[in-house]
Design a protein around this motif. Structure first.
Motif, PDB file in Angstrom:
ATOM      1  N   THR A 120       0.659  -1.200   0.133  1.00 55.21           N
ATOM      2  CA  THR A 120       0.200  -0.008   0.192  1.00 55.21           C
ATOM      3  C   THR A 120       0.827   1.345  -0.019  1.00 55.21           C
ATOM      4  O   THR A 120       0.295   2.277  -0.291  1.00 55.21           O
ATOM      5  N   LYS A 173      -0.601   0.366  -8.502  1.00 53.61           N
ATOM      6  CA  LYS A 173      -1.133  -0.723  -9.051  1.00 53.61           C
ATOM      7  C   LYS A 173      -2.195  -1.683  -8.105  1.00 53.61           C
ATOM      8  O   LYS A 173      -2.829  -2.484  -8.683  1.00 53.61           O
ATOM      9  N   SER A 174      -1.969  -1.579  -6.974  1.00 53.03           N
ATOM     10  CA  SER A 174      -2.726  -2.530  -5.959  1.00 53.03           C
ATOM     11  C   SER A 174      -2.871  -1.795  -4.642  1.00 53.03           C
ATOM     12  O   SER A 174      -2.139  -2.090  -3.648  1.00 53.03           O
TER      13      SER A 174
END
Length: 180
Positions: A120, A173-174
Protein backbone atom coordinates in the motif's frame (compact mmCIF):
# COMPACT_ATOMS: atom_id res chain seq x y z
CA UNK A 1 4.17 38.80 -24.41
CA UNK A 2 7.01 38.79 -21.88
CA UNK A 3 6.31 38.07 -18.21
CA UNK A 4 5.76 41.14 -16.05
CA UNK A 5 8.93 40.57 -14.01
CA UNK A 6 11.03 40.79 -17.18
CA UNK A 7 9.35 43.99 -18.41
CA UNK A 8 9.62 45.65 -14.99
CA UNK A 9 13.25 44.66 -14.54
CA UNK A 10 14.58 46.14 -17.83
CA UNK A 11 15.40 49.62 -16.45
CA UNK A 12 17.20 48.04 -13.50
CA UNK A 13 19.04 45.55 -15.72
CA UNK A 14 20.40 48.35 -17.97
CA UNK A 15 22.19 49.91 -14.98
CA UNK A 16 24.00 46.69 -14.02
CA UNK A 17 27.41 45.53 -15.19
CA UNK A 18 27.50 42.54 -17.55
CA UNK A 19 28.48 40.19 -14.70
CA UNK A 20 25.79 41.50 -12.38
CA UNK A 21 23.26 41.28 -15.22
CA UNK A 22 24.16 37.62 -15.81
CA UNK A 23 23.84 36.88 -12.08
CA UNK A 24 20.46 38.63 -11.96
CA UNK A 25 19.20 36.61 -14.94
CA UNK A 26 20.33 33.39 -13.19
CA UNK A 27 18.58 34.38 -9.97
CA UNK A 28 15.37 35.34 -11.78
CA UNK A 29 15.48 32.05 -13.72
CA UNK A 30 15.79 30.09 -10.48
CA UNK A 31 12.87 32.04 -9.00
CA UNK A 32 10.76 31.18 -12.06
CA UNK A 33 11.71 27.48 -11.82
CA UNK A 34 10.92 27.39 -8.09
CA UNK A 35 7.57 29.07 -8.72
CA UNK A 36 6.76 26.53 -11.43
CA UNK A 37 7.82 23.69 -9.11
CA UNK A 38 5.58 25.11 -6.39
CA UNK A 39 2.64 25.18 -8.77
CA UNK A 40 3.18 21.55 -9.76
CA UNK A 41 3.64 20.61 -6.08
CA UNK A 42 0.25 22.10 -5.29
CA UNK A 43 -1.47 19.90 -7.85
CA UNK A 44 0.63 16.88 -6.86
CA UNK A 45 1.96 16.11 -10.34
CA UNK A 46 5.62 15.88 -9.26
CA UNK A 47 4.87 13.08 -6.78
CA UNK A 48 4.14 10.55 -9.51
CA UNK A 49 7.19 10.93 -11.67
CA UNK A 50 9.02 7.62 -12.23
CA UNK A 51 12.23 8.97 -10.68
CA UNK A 52 10.67 10.49 -7.53
CA UNK A 53 9.08 9.12 -4.40
CA UNK A 54 7.12 11.38 -2.07
CA UNK A 55 6.74 10.67 1.65
CA UNK A 56 4.24 12.07 4.12
CA UNK A 57 3.40 11.57 7.76
CA UNK A 58 2.61 13.50 10.93
CA UNK A 59 6.14 14.94 10.65
CA UNK A 60 5.38 16.59 7.26
CA UNK A 61 6.34 15.75 3.69
CA UNK A 62 9.49 15.27 1.65
CA UNK A 63 10.56 13.62 -1.55
CA UNK A 64 13.59 11.86 -2.97
CA UNK A 65 14.89 11.41 -6.48
CA UNK A 66 15.25 7.65 -6.80
CA UNK A 67 16.81 4.99 -8.92
CA UNK A 68 14.50 2.01 -9.27
CA UNK A 69 15.95 -1.45 -8.67
CA UNK A 70 13.24 -3.84 -9.86
CA UNK A 71 15.19 -6.73 -11.35
CA UNK A 72 17.12 -9.42 -9.49
CA UNK A 73 20.40 -8.03 -10.83
CA UNK A 74 19.62 -4.42 -9.91
CA UNK A 75 18.46 -5.39 -6.41
CA UNK A 76 21.63 -7.50 -5.90
CA UNK A 77 23.89 -4.57 -6.87
CA UNK A 78 21.92 -1.87 -5.03
CA UNK A 79 24.09 0.98 -3.81
CA UNK A 80 27.31 -1.06 -3.62
CA UNK A 81 30.64 0.61 -4.42
CA UNK A 82 29.29 4.18 -4.31
CA UNK A 83 31.48 6.50 -2.25
CA UNK A 84 28.70 9.06 -1.67
CA UNK A 85 25.06 9.84 -2.40
CA UNK A 86 23.43 13.27 -2.53
CA UNK A 87 21.08 14.10 0.35
CA UNK A 88 17.87 14.15 -1.71
CA UNK A 89 18.62 10.91 -3.56
CA UNK A 90 17.86 7.27 -2.83
CA UNK A 91 17.16 3.87 -4.30
CA UNK A 92 13.75 2.21 -4.37
CA UNK A 93 13.97 -1.58 -4.46
CA UNK A 94 10.73 -3.05 -5.81
CA UNK A 95 9.72 -6.73 -5.70
CA UNK A 96 7.30 -8.54 -8.00
CA UNK A 97 5.16 -9.49 -4.99
CA UNK A 98 5.22 -8.89 -1.21
CA UNK A 99 7.75 -11.15 0.50
CA UNK A 100 10.13 -11.55 3.42
CA UNK A 101 13.07 -9.22 2.80
CA UNK A 102 16.51 -9.01 4.33
CA UNK A 103 19.43 -6.78 3.32
CA UNK A 104 23.12 -6.55 4.12
CA UNK A 105 25.78 -3.91 3.54
CA UNK A 106 28.39 -5.95 1.64
CA UNK A 107 30.48 -3.60 -0.54
CA UNK A 108 28.33 -0.66 0.51
CA UNK A 109 30.50 2.32 1.38
CA UNK A 110 27.98 4.73 2.92
CA UNK A 111 25.67 4.39 5.94
CA UNK A 112 22.03 3.97 4.93
CA UNK A 113 18.55 4.16 6.40
CA UNK A 114 16.29 1.40 5.05
CA UNK A 115 12.54 1.91 4.94
CA UNK A 116 10.67 -1.37 4.45
CA UNK A 117 7.35 -0.71 2.76
CA UNK A 118 4.24 -2.80 2.14
CA UNK A 119 2.18 -2.97 -1.07
CA UNK A 120 0.00 0.00 0.00
CA UNK A 121 3.06 2.25 0.29
CA UNK A 122 3.09 2.25 4.10
CA UNK A 123 6.41 2.06 5.97
CA UNK A 124 6.28 -1.01 8.25
CA UNK A 125 9.87 -1.09 9.54
CA UNK A 126 12.90 1.21 9.52
CA UNK A 127 16.51 0.23 10.01
CA UNK A 128 18.53 3.32 10.92
CA UNK A 129 22.17 3.90 9.93
CA UNK A 130 23.15 0.52 8.50
CA UNK A 131 26.90 0.12 8.91
CA UNK A 132 28.97 0.18 5.69
CA UNK A 133 30.50 -3.20 4.83
CA UNK A 134 28.60 -5.08 7.58
CA UNK A 135 27.55 -8.59 6.53
CA UNK A 136 24.98 -8.97 9.33
CA UNK A 137 21.52 -9.56 7.83
CA UNK A 138 19.08 -6.67 8.27
CA UNK A 139 15.59 -8.17 8.37
CA UNK A 140 12.73 -6.04 7.10
CA UNK A 141 9.93 -8.38 8.03
CA UNK A 142 7.23 -10.15 6.05
CA UNK A 143 5.08 -8.70 3.27
CA UNK A 144 7.76 -6.26 2.09
CA UNK A 145 6.96 -4.96 -1.39
CA UNK A 146 9.57 -2.19 -1.59
CA UNK A 147 12.56 -0.84 0.30
CA UNK A 148 13.65 2.78 0.13
CA UNK A 149 17.32 3.34 0.92
CA UNK A 150 18.38 6.88 1.80
CA UNK A 151 21.44 8.36 3.47
CA UNK A 152 21.93 7.22 7.03
CA UNK A 153 20.40 9.58 9.58
CA UNK A 154 17.87 11.22 7.23
CA UNK A 155 14.89 9.22 8.51
CA UNK A 156 15.58 10.48 12.01
CA UNK A 157 16.34 14.02 10.84
CA UNK A 158 13.05 14.28 8.93
CA UNK A 159 11.07 12.38 11.56
CA UNK A 160 10.15 9.57 9.15
CA UNK A 161 8.55 6.80 11.18
CA UNK A 162 6.61 3.57 10.87
CA UNK A 163 3.27 4.47 9.30
CA UNK A 164 4.78 7.04 6.92
CA UNK A 165 3.15 6.84 3.49
CA UNK A 166 5.02 6.71 0.19
CA UNK A 167 3.65 7.90 -3.14
CA UNK A 168 5.04 6.38 -6.32
CA UNK A 169 3.48 4.71 -9.33
CA UNK A 170 4.65 1.24 -8.18
CA UNK A 171 2.15 1.37 -5.30
CA UNK A 172 -0.74 2.59 -7.46
CA UNK A 173 -1.23 -0.80 -9.09
CA UNK A 174 -2.59 -2.42 -5.95
CA UNK A 175 -4.48 -0.38 -3.38
CA UNK A 176 -2.07 2.46 -2.64
CA UNK A 177 -2.86 4.39 0.52
CA UNK A 178 -1.66 7.57 -1.30
CA UNK A 179 -2.35 6.88 -4.99
CA UNK A 180 -0.95 8.76 -7.97
Amino acid sequence: MQPLWIRMSRPVMRRLTAGARAAAVCILSVVAIVAADGASAQNGSEACQPNRVALRGPWGQTQFIVEIADTIEERAEGLMHRPHMARGVGMLFVYEAPQRASFWMKNTLIPLDMLFVDVTGTVRHIHHRAIPGDLTPIPGGDNVFAVLEINGGLAERFGISVGTELRHEVFSKSGAIWPC
